[in-house]
Design a protein around this motif. Sequence first.
Motif, mmCIF file in Angstrom:
data_model
loop_
_atom_site.group_PDB
_atom_site.id
_atom_site.type_symbol
_atom_site.label_atom_id
_atom_site.label_comp_id
_atom_site.label_asym_id
_atom_site.label_seq_id
_atom_site.Cartn_x
_atom_site.Cartn_y
_atom_site.Cartn_z
ATOM 1 N N ILE A 8 0.856 -1.185 0.000
ATOM 2 C CA ILE A 8 0.000 0.000 0.000
ATOM 3 C C ILE A 8 0.897 1.241 0.000
ATOM 4 N N VAL A 9 0.669 2.131 -0.977
ATOM 5 C CA VAL A 9 1.422 3.390 -1.060
ATOM 6 C C VAL A 9 0.369 4.495 -1.108
ATOM 7 N N THR A 10 0.199 5.221 -0.009
ATOM 8 C CA THR A 10 -0.952 6.114 0.085
ATOM 9 C C THR A 10 -0.628 7.448 0.736
ATOM 10 N N THR A 11 -1.452 8.434 0.431
ATOM 11 C CA THR A 11 -1.377 9.727 1.103
ATOM 12 C C THR A 11 -1.993 9.615 2.489
ATOM 13 N N PHE A 12 -2.928 8.665 2.633
ATOM 14 C CA PHE A 12 -3.730 8.583 3.848
ATOM 15 C C PHE A 12 -3.087 7.650 4.864
ATOM 16 N N ALA A 39 -5.209 -3.069 6.229
ATOM 17 C CA ALA A 39 -4.430 -3.514 5.063
ATOM 18 C C ALA A 39 -3.647 -4.782 5.376
ATOM 19 N N LEU A 40 -3.012 -4.812 6.544
ATOM 20 C CA LEU A 40 -2.229 -5.989 6.916
ATOM 21 C C LEU A 40 -3.138 -7.192 7.139
ATOM 22 N N GLU A 41 -4.309 -6.955 7.727
ATOM 23 C CA GLU A 41 -5.271 -8.050 7.923
ATOM 24 C C GLU A 41 -5.782 -8.585 6.587
ATOM 25 N N ALA A 42 -5.834 -7.710 5.570
ATOM 26 C CA ALA A 42 -6.315 -8.112 4.240
ATOM 27 C C ALA A 42 -5.254 -8.887 3.449
ATOM 28 N N ARG A 56 12.031 -5.627 -0.418
ATOM 29 C CA ARG A 56 11.794 -6.376 0.829
ATOM 30 C C ARG A 56 10.465 -7.132 0.766
ATOM 31 N N VAL A 57 9.431 -6.474 0.251
ATOM 32 C CA VAL A 57 8.128 -7.122 0.105
ATOM 33 C C VAL A 57 8.244 -8.310 -0.848
ATOM 34 N N HIS A 58 8.967 -8.121 -1.949
ATOM 35 C CA HIS A 58 9.161 -9.201 -2.928
ATOM 36 C C HIS A 58 9.891 -10.390 -2.301
ATOM 37 N N ALA A 59 10.751 -10.098 -1.349
ATOM 38 C CA ALA A 59 11.516 -11.163 -0.673
ATOM 39 C C ALA A 59 10.695 -11.857 0.419
ATOM 40 N N GLY A 60 9.445 -11.426 0.578
ATOM 41 C CA GLY A 60 8.586 -12.065 1.566
ATOM 42 C C GLY A 60 8.606 -11.418 2.929
ATOM 43 N N LEU A 61 9.220 -10.238 3.017
ATOM 44 C CA LEU A 61 9.284 -9.525 4.290
ATOM 45 C C LEU A 61 8.124 -8.538 4.400
ATOM 46 N N ARG A 62 7.874 -8.083 5.606
ATOM 47 C CA ARG A 62 6.817 -7.097 5.825
ATOM 48 C C ARG A 62 7.454 -5.724 6.035
#
Length: 202
Positions: A81-85, A94-97, A118-124
């Motif tokens: 998620i990349v957001t202004t909000f 978002a994490l629960e989804a 990092r996300v691609h590598a499976g990290l949060r």
Amino acid sequence: MTIRLLLADDQALVRGALAALLDLEPDLEVVAEVERGDEVLDAARASGADVCLLDIEMPGADGITAAAQLHAALPEVHSLIVTTFGRPGYLRRALEAGASGFVVKDTPARALAEAVRRVHAGLRVVDPSLATESLVSGASPLTERERDVLAVALAGGTVAAIAGQLNLSPGTVRNHLSAAIGKTNTSTRAEAARVAQERGWL
């Protein structure tokens, strides 16, 4: 190895700027761009994207819904998620989804590229200030039905209009509104809806 990216944002200017920045990275390639949340899943399938960068507020479906759809249908595709909000409630939802990360749009380009890796590598990956705020503010106290009622109440409709839209009785709507007003420590349904929206609970 090149990481294939899908960008979902309803603002063409933002999408274009993100694409230009990320394409400068030798191991990142933007392979698809969409402006609606309900286009994300099909575009991810068609493009073979590895990571989807999702805005939250988009027509068709929001980014959190899109993240949930991706997680269910294409579990090997990660979403960021990349957001202004930057609202704590949004982060938690978002994490629960099933989203793998959550950052705000003013994140520096190099940090965003690293978040993608990092996300691609499976990290949060989570914006640190938001993570702290989310822990402090806690989970949303609203039930799913109370969220539905407040979301419709945001538009300013009458109890009868809300009831009609959600196929509920007016008495049930009043009960949900009353509970939501109490949980948000407000005095009107308009205030309750505004507070819930500001906290990212809707």
